[in-house]
Design an enzyme around this catalytic site. Structure first.
Site, short mmCIF file in Angstrom:
data_model
loop_
_atom_site.label_atom_id
_atom_site.label_comp_id
_atom_site.label_asym_id
_atom_site.label_seq_id
_atom_site.Cartn_x
_atom_site.Cartn_y
_atom_site.Cartn_z
N GLY A 187 5.88 -2.17 0.81
CA GLY A 187 5.25 -0.97 0.26
C GLY A 187 6.09 0.27 0.50
O GLY A 187 6.10 1.19 -0.33
N THR A 188 6.80 0.32 1.62
CA THR A 188 7.66 1.47 1.90
C THR A 188 8.79 1.56 0.89
O THR A 188 9.08 2.63 0.36
CB THR A 188 8.22 1.35 3.33
OG1 THR A 188 7.14 1.44 4.26
CG2 THR A 188 9.22 2.46 3.62
N CYS A 247 1.52 4.77 11.06
CA CYS A 247 2.94 4.59 10.79
C CYS A 247 3.82 5.33 11.79
O CYS A 247 5.03 5.17 11.78
CB CYS A 247 3.27 5.06 9.37
SG CYS A 247 2.53 6.63 8.95
N GLN A 278 -3.99 1.64 0.43
CA GLN A 278 -5.25 1.35 1.10
C GLN A 278 -6.39 1.04 0.13
O GLN A 278 -7.43 0.52 0.55
CB GLN A 278 -5.66 2.53 1.99
CG GLN A 278 -4.83 2.66 3.25
CD GLN A 278 -4.94 1.46 4.18
OE1 GLN A 278 -5.92 0.73 4.17
NE2 GLN A 278 -3.91 1.24 4.98
N SER A 330 0.97 -2.27 -1.17
CA SER A 330 1.57 -3.16 -0.19
C SER A 330 0.67 -4.37 0.03
O SER A 330 -0.51 -4.21 0.37
CB SER A 330 1.80 -2.43 1.14
OG SER A 330 2.42 -3.26 2.09
N ALA A 331 1.22 -5.57 -0.13
CA ALA A 331 0.40 -6.78 -0.14
C ALA A 331 -0.28 -7.05 1.18
O ALA A 331 -1.41 -7.56 1.21
CB ALA A 331 1.26 -7.98 -0.54
N HIS A 332 0.35 -6.74 2.31
CA HIS A 332 -0.28 -7.11 3.58
C HIS A 332 -1.45 -6.20 3.93
O HIS A 332 -2.15 -6.46 4.90
CB HIS A 332 0.75 -7.15 4.71
CG HIS A 332 1.28 -5.82 5.14
ND1 HIS A 332 1.31 -5.43 6.46
CD2 HIS A 332 1.82 -4.81 4.44
CE1 HIS A 332 1.84 -4.23 6.55
NE2 HIS A 332 2.17 -3.84 5.34
#
Length: 383
Positions: free
Chosen positions: A73-74, A325, A182, A199-201
């Site tokens: 995602g970053t 983060c 989110q 972001s998948a996780h």
């Protein structure tokens, strides 16, 4: 401690969804070849990649060719901002963003400023909600190339007025990037954006898969050297089994989203009310209504946040504190600072599909004593 540990940090990484595990194992056996080649195993890998892209696009209500998979995602956020700014360099060099963006967005903004561009941060109110008047004025300013807005705060759960912010951007002719890390898989993202990342996780997929969605007609230029992969947006060969697992998990959690929101929302309401009633000198932060269904944050005065996390961990509760983060830096959360709320002894609880009512009840029963013990150790008594 006889009870099983309770994992309350889904906002950082949700447990792997069962369908993701199944899909990954199948893809490891059947999707190991390079999908860009022409022989039979490669064609099978290409079919898996195309199916994953189509499933992801269906959930997001976009075209498959608008979806690219990234290593995280970053990386997706960096590409979204730097590519969006590069594509609009003739218009100007100003980036507008909220004061509570994820560090991935802020780091890209810092690089843009270091290269000679400008960045304008827009404030939020005490609940963490965007100041729409200030946003509208900022995006209407001269030389604005791109705007960036998080869909929902990763720290306090406040859902942002994305639709209204998008309308202001459209009126000013400014494309909008939405960081939906989110909210994807939990809430529908309003229309009106030009670029979206996730972001998948965060939704129960594996780590190492991000989403970059660039709508047709958006001026976006890849910040990377030319590459034939992912329509030229993201270089290199992706982790196909992880991509397949991420898409499978996204489809599953999107189907479960309404039921999970109905289940987790009341648990979060209970945490908000009980913590405020049973722990002295505590502030529950974030919008109590316009919020993610699974996340709640509170701050305890006279308590060191790191000490509180360790004490909770010893009692079997995995939670996060401050900015998810930047917690390793021990700096105050920029999100809480922007909101003007208490940042001492900050705890973020984020539930997931495996969280239970019994775990929440045990947490609420043990928290007051844990906080009181830490305060006593610090010499704070009589509260």
């Amino acid at each position: 401690m006889s009870e099983a540990p309770a994992y309350f940090d889904a906002a950082s990484a949700a447990p792997l969804h069962p369908v993701a595990r199944q899909a990954m194992l199948a893809a490891l056996a059947d999707g190991w070849a390079d999908p860009a080649r022409l022989y039979a195993p490669a064609r099978r890998a290409r079919q898996l990649l195309d199916a994953a892209r189509a499933a992801t696009a269906e959930v997001l209500r976009v075209r498959p060719d608008e979806v690219s998979f990234t290593p995280s995602g970053t990386v997706a956020a960096h590409a979204a901002l730097l590519g969006g700014l590069a594509g609009r360099r003739r218009t100007g060099g100003t980036l507008v963003h909220s004061a509570i963006e994820h560090s991935a967005v802020l780091h890209a903004a810092q690089q843009h400023v270091a290269a000679g561009g400008t960045a304008t941060g827009v404030p939020v109110d005490r609940s963490g909600r965007l100041d729409l008047d200030a946003w509208s004025a900022a995006v209407a300013g001269p030389g604005v190339a791109l705007a960036s807005l998080i869909s929902a705060s990763h720290e306090v759960g406040t859902v942002q007025p994305v639709a209204e912010a998008a309308q202001a951007c459209a009126a000013a002719g400014v494309p909008l990037h939405v960081d939906a890390a989110q909210s994807v898989g939990r809430l529908p993202v309003p229309e009106g954006w030009s670029v979206l990342t996730a972001s998948a996780h965060k939704w129960g997929g594996p780590a190492g898969v991000g989403l970059l969605v660039v709508r047709k007609g958006t001026r976006w230029e890849s910040p990377y050297p030319a590459d034939e992969r992912e329509t030229g947006r993201i270089p290199g060969v992706g982790n196909l089994p992880a991509v397949v697992a991420a898409a499978a998990a996204l489809r599953a959690v999107a189907a479960e989203a309404a039921a999970e929101a109905a289940r987790l929302g009341p648990l979060v309401d209970r945490i908000r009310a009980t913590v405020a009633a049973t722990v002295p000198d505590v502030e529950v932060v974030g919008d109590p209504v316009h919020r993610l269904p699974h996340l709640v944050t509170f701050s305890c005065l006279y308590v060191d946040g790191e000490a509180l996390l360790h004490a909770l961990d010893r009692r079997g509760f995995a939670v996060s504190s401050g900015s998810s983060c930047t917690s390793s830096t021990l700096r105050p959360s920029h999100v809480l600072e922007a909101m003007g709320v208490l940042s001492h002894g900050n705890v973020r609880i984020s539930l997931h599909r495996e969280s239970t009512e019994a775990e929440v009840d045990r947490f609420l029963a043990e928290l007051p004593g844990i906080v009181a013990g830490l305060r006593a150790e610090a010499g704070v008594v009589g509260l």
